[in-house]
Design an enzyme around this catalytic site. Structure first.
Site, PDB file in Angstrom:
ATOM      1  N   ASP A   1       0.830  -1.217   0.000  1.00 42.12           N
ATOM      2  CA  ASP A   1       0.000   0.000   0.000  1.00 42.12           C
ATOM      3  C   ASP A   1       0.860   1.261   0.000  1.00 42.12           C
ATOM      4  OD1 ASP A   1      -2.206  -1.608  -0.168  1.00 42.12           O
ATOM      5  OD2 ASP A   1      -3.261  -0.733   1.533  1.00 42.12           O
TER       6      ASP A   1
ATOM      7  N   HIS B   1      -3.576  -2.313  -2.670  1.00 41.00           N
ATOM      8  CA  HIS B   1      -3.638  -1.134  -3.550  1.00 41.00           C
ATOM      9  C   HIS B   1      -2.629  -1.198  -4.698  1.00 41.00           C
ATOM     10  CE1 HIS B   1      -6.615   1.637  -1.649  1.00 41.00           C
ATOM     11  NE2 HIS B   1      -6.454   0.751  -0.680  1.00 41.00           N
TER      12      HIS B   1
END
Length: 323
Positions: free
Chosen positions: A92, A125
Site C-alpha cells: 500500500d 492497492h
C-alpha cells in the site's frame, strides 16, 4: 530497454531526497523515461527473487504509506536511510495520499540500489482495479500519462506476496487464508499476476483479524475473510512460527497486537489522509528477533472529515474500473 541501461539511480535518489527540508507537499518531477526505467528494472529484480521472501534480521518493517511521501522521509530519518538499515515494507504505497509517485519512485529506486537489503511486498492497492479508483491513476494521468500508470501496473503484478524473517515471523499485507495449508502454495503462485477476487492471493492481501470471530468470518470490506485468534495460534503452531506481522488497517498507535501478541498490525501513515488522529509506527527486529517500535506521532489534532469514502466491496470496484 534503453530506459534501464542509462538509469542513473544515484541521481534519482538524490533528487527525491532534495525536498527533505522543504515544506511538505513540494513535488519532485522526475523524467518520464526515468520512472519507466525504475519500473522495468525493479520488475526484473522482483522476478529474480522469490515470491515468498526468506529474510534475516536485523531489519525494520513498515506498514501502509499511501502516498504520504514526507512521512516516508520521516520514517527513514528515524530508522536510518538505506543502506544504514535493512527494510521490509508491507504494501500500500500508492492511493489516498497526495504524492504516490514520489513515494513509489523512492521505494523502487532503493530496491534497485540495494536489492539484497531493501524489500517491498504487494498490498491490495498495488492492483489496477483498486488504484484506478483511489488516486494513483489520477495522479499519473495529471502529472504524466495513462501509459505510465500501465507501466506501474506491470511492475506491481510482479511484487512478492509474503516474507518470512528468520523462519519465525510471517509477513504479508492483509492476513491469513483458509486456503493456506503449506508455504509451497505461495511459492507456486506465478508472476506476473493480477489480484483475483477470491482465493489465496486475494486473502493474503485483503483479510483482517477480528477478536469477535471464532474461526473464519465475513469481511465488511466485501472481499476475503476475517479470522479469529484461534486461527492465528493454529497457523503459528503448524508452521513453527512466532509472529504474524501485517498492515492493511489504520490503528491508533501505529501498531496493535492481537491474539496474545501472536499477531501485530503495523500502519506507517500518521494522520492518515489528514482525517485520522493516528500515529504511524515502524517495527525494528533485532538479531535475537526482539521486536521494538518506533512511533511517528500524529500532528496536532484536526477536525475529522467524514466525506472520505470507505473502500467499497471489491466487486463494485472491479465493475467501476471496467468503465
Amino acid at each position: 530497454m534503453a530506459d534501464v541501461d542509462k538509469l542513473n539511480i544515484d541521481s534519482i535518489i538524490q533528487r527525491l531526497l532534495e525536498v527533505r527540508g522543504s515544506k511538505p507537499g513540494k513535488n519532485v518531477q522526475l523524467q518520464e523515461n526515468e520512472i519507466r526505467g525504475l519500473c522495468l528494472k525493479s520488475r526484473e529484480i522482483f522476478l529474480s527473487q522469490p515470491i515468498l521472501l526468506e529474510l534475516e534480521a536485523p531489519l525494520k518493517i513498515c506498514g501502509d504509506i499511501h502516498g504520504q511521501y514526507y512521512d516516508l522521509l520521516r520514517l527513514f530519518e528515524y530508522g536510518g536511510f538505506p543502506p544504514e538499515s535493512n527494510y521490509l515494507f508491507l504494501g500500500d504505497y500508492v492511493d489516498r495520499g497526495k504524492q504516490s509517485l514520489e513515494t513509489i519512485c523512492l521505494l523502487l529506486a532503493y530496491k534497485i540500489k540495494y536489492p539484497e537489503n531493501f524489500f517491498l511486498l504487494r498490498g491490495n492497492h498495488e492492483c489496477a482495479s483498486i488504484n484506478r479508483i483511489y488516486g494513483f491513476y489520477d495522479e499519473c494521468k495529471r502529472r504524466y500519462n495513462i501509459k505510465l500508470w500501465k507501466t506501474f501496473t506491470d511492475c506491481f503484478n510482479c511484487l512478492p506476496i509474503a516474507a518470512i524473517v528468520d523462519e519465525k515471523i510471517f509477513c504479508c499485507h492483509g492476513g491469513l487464508s483458509p486456503d493456506l495449508q503449506s508455504m509451497e502454495q505461495i511459492r507456486r503462485i506465478m508472476r506476473p499476476t493480477d489480484v483475483p477476487d477470491q482465493g489465496l492471493l486475494c486473502d493474503l492481501l485483503w483479510s483482517d483479524p477480528d477478536k469477535d470471530v471464532l474461526g473464519w468470518g465475513e469481511n465488511d470490506r466485501g472481499v476475503s475473510f476475517t479470522f479469529g485468534a484461534e486461527v492465528v495460534a493454529k497457523f503459528l503452531h503448524k508452521h513453527d512460527l512466532d509472529l504474524i506481522c501485517r498492515a492493511h488497517q489504520v490503528v491508533e498507535d501505529g501498531y496493535e497486537f492481537f491474539a496474545k501478541r501472536q499477531l501485530v498490525t503495523l500502519f506507517s501513515a500518521p494522520n492518515y489522509c489528514g482525517e485520522f488522529d493516528n500515529a504511524g509506527a515502524m517495527m525494528s527486529v533485532d538479531e535475537t528477533l526482539m521486536c521494538s517500535f518506533q512511533i511517528l506521532k500524529p500532528a496536532e489534532k484536526k477536525k475529522p472529515n467524514a466525506s472520505r469514502p470507505v473502500t467499497p466491496p471489491r466487486g463494485m470496484i472491479t465493475k467501476q474500473a471496467k468503465k
